[in-house]
Design an enzyme around this catalytic site. Structure first.
Site, PDB file in Angstrom:
ATOM      1  N   ARG A  52      22.455  28.475  21.279  1.00 41.99           N
ATOM      2  CA  ARG A  52      21.425  28.582  22.392  1.00 41.99           C
ATOM      3  C   ARG A  52      21.636  27.793  23.537  1.00 41.99           C
ATOM      4  NH1 ARG A  52      15.137  28.657  20.586  1.00 41.99           N
ATOM      5  NH2 ARG A  52      15.625  26.391  20.200  1.00 41.99           N
ATOM      6  N   LYS A 151      16.335  27.451  27.793  1.00 41.88           N
ATOM      7  CA  LYS A 151      15.469  26.204  27.048  1.00 41.88           C
ATOM      8  C   LYS A 151      15.889  25.162  28.265  1.00 41.88           C
ATOM      9  CE  LYS A 151      14.016  23.996  23.071  1.00 41.88           C
ATOM     10  NZ  LYS A 151      12.596  24.215  23.238  1.00 41.88           N
ATOM     11  N   GLU A 184       4.007  34.232  24.675  1.00 48.12           N
ATOM     12  CA  GLU A 184       4.218  32.994  23.599  1.00 48.12           C
ATOM     13  C   GLU A 184       3.373  31.960  23.774  1.00 48.12           C
ATOM     14  OE1 GLU A 184       8.014  31.052  23.997  1.00 48.12           O
ATOM     15  OE2 GLU A 184       7.996  30.980  25.972  1.00 48.12           O
TER      16      GLU A 184
END
Ligand code: PMP
Length: 286
Positions: A52, A151, A184
């Site tokens: 990721r 991220k 989220e």
């Protein structure tokens, strides 16, 4: 005890672990990161985190100046150097030192640093009793503006929602996307249970593709519980039987109140408790 920080190729004392004020990670939030758990001295889901990290970097055209295997070794080395048994790692790649303009390609070399420390995200009591949350009015970043799958070091969108939570005397806020669907929490993925089926928003709804989320989905399926990715509304949250959040730092935590509506009987539900237990066993027995 002072920590040993891995910074650009070597372990240095915490007091020497410094980043330039000209680093674009600081000037513009230009960079990417991972938060990773250590259980019983073993780094949890390290491959998935490394993947990721490289995906996030690729998406923002940031060339990490190391091979994935070298980053993995550096993470392991930092864990060992600090004698971490159960802890939390912050792995960060910044754009590096540049000029006072946005252009990322003027930055000389990305900086990589790794902190291995402890973390307690929510008070222990909230894991037993469940937590209260609110709906944030701050809308999750539009995916065409900043894809929430990246991220990145720019967490202001989440921080604004977190401030709303704190102002309302709760620990977390649920974020909705520009269409009004659940995305989220500010630093966790969200799940609900209704009539024995688990639902979670698809990542396209504006969620980070959580590594804990993926593990919990697998564990639930192993228990024979059906898991569906589905767009959820605020109403779906209000009438669900159970709700829980997942994240590296949070692990699995029950939600027992949303915007003043009690969820279930007001304590973490049976599926939440089961998955919390299974996650603990999986993480510690990895
Ligand atoms: N969403 C956001 C916005 C996050 O920052 C995180 C990580 N803290 C998560 C979800 C959960 O992802 P993971 O399980 O990979 O930690």
């Amino acid at each position: 005890m002072a920590l040993k920080i891995w910074l650009d190729g070597r372990l240095v004392d915490e007091s020497e672990a410094k980043i330039s004020v000209f680093d674009h990670g600081l000037l513009y939030g230009d960079g990417v990161f991972e938060g990773i758990r250590v259980y019983n001295k073993k780094v949890f889901e390290l491959d998935a985190h490394i993947r990721r990290l490289y995906d996030s970097a690729r998406a923002i055209r940031l060339q990490i100046p190391m091979e994935p295997d070298q980053v993995k070794q550096a993470v392991e080395q930092t864990v060992q150097a600090n004698g971490v048994v159960d802890g939390y790692i912050r792995l960060v790649v910044t754009r590096g030192v540049g000029t006072l303009g946005l252009n990322p390609f003027n930055c000389s070399r990305p900086s990589v640093f790794i902190i291995a420390d402890k973390i307690q995200l929510y008070p222990q009591e909230t894991y037993e009793k469940g937590m209260k949350v609110i709906s944030a009015t701050t809308v999750r970043n539009h995916p065409l503006a900043l894809p929430p799958q990246i991220k990145s070091l720019n967490y202001l969108n989440n921080i604004l929602a977190k401030i709303e939570a704190i102002d309302s005397n709760v620990l977390e806020a649920i974020m909705y996307n520009y269409e009004g669907y659940v995305a989220e929490a500010t630093g966790d993925n969200i799940f609900i249970v209704r009539k024995g089926v688990i639902y979670t928003p698809p990542v396209e709804a504006g969620a980070l593709e959580g590594i804990t989320r993926a593990v919990v989905i697998r564990l639930a399926q192993k228990e024979g519980i059906q898991v569906q990715e589905k767009n959820l509304t605020r109403y779906d949250l209000y009438i669900c039987d159970e709700c829980f959040l997942t994240g590296t730092a949070a692990e699995v935590i029950g939600v027992v109140e949303i915007d003043g509506r009690t969820i279930g009987n007001g304590s973490p539900g049976p599926i939440t408790q089961l998955l919390r237990r299974r996650f603990f066993e999986y993480a510690h027995g990895q």
